[in-house]
Design an enzyme around this catalytic site. Structure first.
Site: not given
Ligand code: AMP
Length: 403
Positions: A13, A94, A183, A244, A388
């Site tokens: 990642n 990713r 996601h 956010r 993940e």
């Protein structure tokens, strides 16, 4: 005691200034080694390689991603496991934005690299780092297939009614303005896993998955396919997150430009880095918000109520989109650990048929999932720890083995 797997996927990642990695057995999900290379491009870079419960740290300049990947292979050579003794099936990357081009994990070719590059305008903060990571891994592992696993891919099954914004045709066609969702790897993993845990066929399950971490999103999953999700063109839309704010009247941007003299860059920055829990309380960390609530902090209390209110919006809407609900699932840092938030949401959704098992909800061990609804609950409620890296490893291995 972890053992060295015979075959594994190196999951990478890569961000703009860091590379996270794990060596994962795609069948069992066991991670035999993991690491973080950070502060790439800064004078004082850091390598942290963890194997067998020990972390080896190193501080040195890391000018670029190619150097980072060389340090990664050096860390494996020095501290193990020996990559030469493992059948390295693939490097699984990713990649945040796959646009409408990638609905599945994809073996990297020169054309794939060009397409990821063309998607940079849709994810300027993420795709460039992801791309650097792939290029560096190609150099470091020239004989191993590189597989890109996209955060957006799982949501490519959304029907046009859910993915279309009602904006001018030119925006939609020229600038690819639509809802993509993010996601996806987590939502895919969690929705499949909960079906296994419930011992129900995935293709008959209507699920709402709440991925509540520093970033947060809700997805409506019908028979294993994403049919709606709360993030949109960018990961700014939807739920309240660490920094956010999620859903917002688009008129706010124009108002701030006219009345506050803010530039578009300033508005963008505030919406992605200074809003959400941080904007409401001064802290982006949900744990801290909860601690402040306990001592009667009014801002923290309001933030909690805004988070819950937005979650009710989404679960209610998605129950309608799905035409009913079989299971509600909580995952990621907040979803897996904050029993109080889960309890509040589940209680207030009782009109849908959710009945909380209070003891199960507070009794979950850290990192452990489980059912938190009662035997009689019409809608089951579960906590499922996301993974993940395992999902990326599984998908990458599947693509490579299926070639
Ligand atoms: P993630 O992005 O999935 O790593 O999740 C990070 C978020 O999870 C942060 O806001 C943390 O404060 C939150 N978190 C982690 N542990 C807990 C906990 N025990 N209770 C509440 N929130 C937590």
């Amino acid at each position: 005691m972890s053992s060295t797997p015979t075959s594994a996927v190196l999951v990478v990642n890569a961000g703009s200034s860091s590379v996270k990695y794990q060596l994962v057995d795609p069948v069992t999900g066991e991670a035999t080694a993991k690491g973080l290379i950070e502060r790439i491009g800064l004078p004082r870079g850091e390598v942290h390689h963890t194997v067998g419960g020990t972390t080896y740290d190193e501080v040195l300049p890391i000018p670029d991603h190619a150097t980072a990947l060389r340090l990664l292979t050096a860390a494996f050579a020095e501290h193990g496991p020996d990559l030469g003794e493992i059948d390295l099936l693939a490097v699984g990357h990713r990649v945040v934005h796959g646009g409408a081009d990638f609905a599945d994990p994809t073996v990297v070719t020169p054309e794939v690299l060009i397409t990821i590059e063309q998607l940079v305008p849709l994810a300027p903060l993420h795709n460039p780092g992801n791309l650097e990571g792939i290029l560096a891994a190609q150099q470091a592992f020239p004989d191993v297939p590189q597989v890109a696993v996209f955060d957006t891919a799982f949501h490519q099954t959304m029907p046009p009614a859910a993915s279309t914004y009602a904006v001018p045709r030119a925006w939609r066609e020229q600038y690819r303005v639509r809802r993509y969702g993010f996601h996806g790897t987590s939502h895919a993993y969690v929705s499949r896993r909960v079906a296994e845990l419930m011992e129900r066929p995935l293709d008959q399950l209507r699920a709402v998955v709440l991925h509540l971490g520093n970033g947060a999103s809700a997805t409506a999953v019908d028979g294993g396919r994403s049919v709606d999700t709360s993030m949109g063109l960018t990961p700014l839309e939807g739920l309240v997150m660490g920094t956010r704010g999620g859903d917002l009247d688009p008129g706010v941007a124009g108002h701030l430009a006219r009345s506050g003299g803010l530039t578009i860059e300033e508005v963008d920055r505030a919406l992605s880095k200074e809003s959400g829990l941080l904007g409401l309380t001064g802290s982006a960390d949900f744990r801290e918000v909860q601690q402040r609530r306990e001592v009667g902090d009014a801002d923290a209390e309001l933030a909690f109520q805004v988070v819950v209110h937005r979650l009710l919006h989404y679960v209610g809407a998605y129950a309608a989109v799905l035409g009913g609900l079989d299971v509600l699932v909580f995952t990621a840092g907040v979803g897996e650990n904050d029993g109080e938030l889960r309890a509040e949401v589940v209680r207030r959704l009782s009109f849908l048929g959710t009945e909380l098992d209070e003891a199960a909800n507070v009794g979950l061990a850290r990192g452990e999932g489980g059912r938190i609804s009662t035997e009689d609950s019409a809608v089951e409620v579960w906590v499922v720890p996301t993974n993940e890296e395992w999902e990326i490893a599984r998908q990458a291995a599947e693509v490579v083995e299926g070639r």
